[in-house]
Enzyme design. Sequence first.
Site, PDB file in Angstrom:
ATOM      1  N   TRP A   9     -17.863   2.787 -12.366  1.00 55.96           N
ATOM      2  CA  TRP A   9     -18.913   3.637 -12.937  1.00 55.96           C
ATOM      3  C   TRP A   9     -20.319   3.087 -12.716  1.00 55.96           C
ATOM      4  O   TRP A   9     -21.283   3.681 -13.162  1.00 55.96           O
ATOM      5  CB  TRP A   9     -18.648   3.928 -14.415  1.00 55.96           C
ATOM      6  CG  TRP A   9     -18.371   2.736 -15.291  1.00 55.96           C
ATOM      7  CD1 TRP A   9     -19.028   1.548 -15.303  1.00 55.96           C
ATOM      8  CD2 TRP A   9     -17.364   2.646 -16.304  1.00 55.96           C
ATOM      9  NE1 TRP A   9     -18.498   0.720 -16.248  1.00 55.96           N
ATOM     10  CE2 TRP A   9     -17.470   1.365 -16.890  1.00 55.96           C
ATOM     11  CE3 TRP A   9     -16.384   3.528 -16.776  1.00 55.96           C
ATOM     12  CZ2 TRP A   9     -16.632   0.941 -17.924  1.00 55.96           C
ATOM     13  CZ3 TRP A   9     -15.559   3.101 -17.806  1.00 55.96           C
ATOM     14  CH2 TRP A   9     -15.677   1.820 -18.372  1.00 55.96           C
ATOM     15  N   ARG A  24     -21.503   0.402  -9.585  1.00 53.61           N
ATOM     16  CA  ARG A  24     -21.745   0.293  -8.144  1.00 53.61           C
ATOM     17  C   ARG A  24     -21.155   1.481  -7.401  1.00 53.61           C
ATOM     18  O   ARG A  24     -21.705   1.938  -6.398  1.00 53.61           O
ATOM     19  CB  ARG A  24     -21.143  -1.018  -7.632  1.00 53.61           C
ATOM     20  CG  ARG A  24     -21.906  -2.209  -8.146  1.00 53.61           C
ATOM     21  CD  ARG A  24     -21.172  -3.508  -7.897  1.00 53.61           C
ATOM     22  NE  ARG A  24     -20.249  -3.826  -8.974  1.00 53.61           N
ATOM     23  CZ  ARG A  24     -19.741  -5.038  -9.206  1.00 53.61           C
ATOM     24  NH1 ARG A  24     -20.074  -6.031  -8.410  1.00 53.61           N
ATOM     25  NH2 ARG A  24     -18.925  -5.255 -10.200  1.00 53.61           N
ATOM     26  N   CYS A  36     -15.452  -0.233  -7.530  1.00 48.08           N
ATOM     27  CA  CYS A  36     -15.984  -1.558  -7.855  1.00 48.08           C
ATOM     28  C   CYS A  36     -14.999  -2.105  -8.876  1.00 48.08           C
ATOM     29  O   CYS A  36     -13.807  -2.140  -8.590  1.00 48.08           O
ATOM     30  CB  CYS A  36     -17.413  -1.457  -8.378  1.00 48.08           C
ATOM     31  SG  CYS A  36     -17.710  -0.116  -9.553  1.00 48.08           S
ATOM     32  N   SER A  37     -15.450  -2.460 -10.078  1.00 53.04           N
ATOM     33  CA  SER A  37     -14.475  -2.881 -11.083  1.00 53.04           C
ATOM     34  C   SER A  37     -13.975  -1.664 -11.851  1.00 53.04           C
ATOM     35  O   SER A  37     -12.845  -1.238 -11.691  1.00 53.04           O
ATOM     36  CB  SER A  37     -15.099  -3.911 -12.021  1.00 53.04           C
ATOM     37  OG  SER A  37     -15.437  -5.061 -11.275  1.00 53.04           O
ATOM     38  N   ASP A  38     -14.870  -1.062 -12.662  1.00 55.40           N
ATOM     39  CA  ASP A  38     -14.453   0.113 -13.411  1.00 55.40           C
ATOM     40  C   ASP A  38     -14.814   1.418 -12.699  1.00 55.40           C
ATOM     41  O   ASP A  38     -14.418   2.494 -13.126  1.00 55.40           O
ATOM     42  CB  ASP A  38     -15.074   0.085 -14.810  1.00 55.40           C
ATOM     43  CG  ASP A  38     -14.419  -0.982 -15.677  1.00 55.40           C
ATOM     44  OD1 ASP A  38     -13.175  -1.066 -15.650  1.00 55.40           O
ATOM     45  OD2 ASP A  38     -15.137  -1.734 -16.352  1.00 55.40           O
TER      46      ASP A  38
END
Length: 728
Positions: free
Chosen positions: A355, A357, A351-353
Amino acid sequence: MERIRTPKIENVRVLDRFYHWQNRNAMESTTPSTGTLYLTPTHLIFVNPVEKRETWVLLGHIGSVDRLSMAVGGSPLQIRCKTFLSLILVIPKDRDSQELYAALLRLAQPATYEELYCFSYNPPEESFDRTSGWNIFDLQSEYQRIGVPNQHWVLSKMNQHYEVCDTYPQFLYVPSSATPKILLGSAGFRSRGRLPVLSYLYPKTNAAICRCSQPLSGFSARCEEDEEMLNCILRSTPESKTVFIIDTRPRINAMANRATGKGYETEANYVGMKVQFFSIENIHVMRSGLQKLVEVCDLKTGSEDLSLPSHSTFLSGLQATGWLKHIRSILDASLFIAEKITEGHSVLVHCSDGWDRTAQTCSLACLFLDPYYRTLHGFMALIEKEWLAFGHKFSDRAGHLRPVFGNGGVSPAITPSSAVNMVIDTSREQSPVFAQFLDCVWQLLCQKPYAFQFNERFLLVLHDHLYSCQFGTFIGNNEKERRDLKLSERTYSLWGYMKRHLNEYLNPLYDPERCRLTPLLFPDISAQQLRLWVTLYSRFEEGVHPREPLLDTVTSLIDHSSALEDHALYLERRIALLKEMLANPPHHRRNPLVTVTANGAGMSSPHGSLSSISMGSSMNWDDYPNASVIIKSVALDWKPIRYVRYCVCSTPFSQFTVKYHCWKCGDVVCRRCTDTHAPLIGLYSNKPVPVCQLCYERSRVSPIKEKNATFAEKSDKLQKSQKTEKVP
Ligand SMILES: [Zn+2]
Ligand SMILES: [Zn+2]
């Protein structure tokens, strides 16, 4: 723990929906409950001595405190909990109300980890020890279980001291063809150094679930090592020509990230990769979705009337929250991962980081693929791996601590006057990411109850302890932080606590054989199948739940019939024994059906003379427990669990507390009252069974002559000795 200025306030009125419904059902007046409020370092306790009603609110559970406008009889505070309890306290004196408000703000969200409940929590002695639960999971053995390391996947120790990525576990499993240069290069090109690593390997197709964070690609940046890294994943799945890169974000969000130097993989740069976007929204959208959901669940027809809202108001409100759409989007992405894996393609999820999704979808895909993760132990192992080890920010997402403002790093002190404009911080980092994961699991549990060893209560307990801060398990944001805090030495583990009460979490409908035959579990995610988890979100609305949880009734029936079967077996054996004895009369014959023995309470069976009979000498009716004593020793009827509001110890039962039965008197009692187990004379197995305190105390009056030998052993011995007698 700090000193509390307002530990006790008299004549407080409490308004809550649960109370309202209890009164309405009982056709009593609906005047608010009045009593005394106590504030301890860990709990807010409301005691109504007339109704013998106690409401305990764990301070860690408090999600918001609001001062409402002055009302008749005092100054009201509205408390909303992260467990979805909502109550209004009307405090007679405004000064007390202000002080309580400031104290609650301070205590519900302390400034440092050291002030959290887990560092002062001490369970009652004999319950469980501090090491229990801390060492039952070990990441390396979990990888061994799925057949790793092997020729394609190896253990890398390059993060042993968290030097490559401080939010990843120490031990990482990576493709065997990835050199240190590739690994380090890829880590440098991924947000926060979260490079692609192995999360799960599906043994049937050797396809792997890998996880990472977004690449630092911006509008055009490339990284040779990162491209090579994904190629290594492809090479580790020899039977497949494609790796699916699953970006769980909506495409537009991923594109927006490009402006900040992040973004997503360009297919043209990554040979053999296919990028697929999903539509799981970010933590901010999810947080506001939950806030709207709480408001919908809290809807009333009017301010004075606490009755439930109209059908259409509720449904349109629910629709506007988008909650079920969010749940569906998480399940949708997870299902895609599991499908690609069963087709033999490895996937890389981010996802972004990586941790939030990513943790949701990777762990759900594991749950679809592997029945082990649907057992009690396996589910805990899954949380340990995908959530705790891979750095889901539990403390930030749950809002355990008051966020630090400014450069000083110290939160401002809260005084009654400064508290006027303050609220418990729910902004920025908080989000119900883990709760949504539990919600998704609950949807599966409803669809395929046979596939899960655990029940709904297990999920609810997990949900509540996410916020309680009572155990160290969910404290901190990653493995390194938990180590630095020395949580395993200084706090108790939630797993240790749960291990003590496993029987409460067992699902009576679980069918392990069926799971073995059909291990895959693919849910139906059509709109018709996804439901609102009323038991969680409207837990304290008594009027909307069934009279008793269905599965508790099933469990109680199973226990009851096993008690009756055990008793019937005893009676059958005893009849057989009596027949034998009539055929071979003992010396001092008396009617066994009228003799009263010393064992009046009918428990802790002496099984008196059976051993003397077995020695082949004098057989004496006197030594037998009286028949009526035996019959009374086991309750034939069990009191129904419905409508039982209080235990005999006067502990009130809520909708969701487990109700136990005393096997001797059949009464409904609380967990604490059946901590005592004792063998009953009328049970063939002679195993210790739950009995209430009263029955247990009575039983201790009677002597226990032979503790160890069971009735079965003795009657077997007797039959043998009689046979030898018959053959001189
Ligand atoms: Zn009893
Ligand atoms: Zn009790």
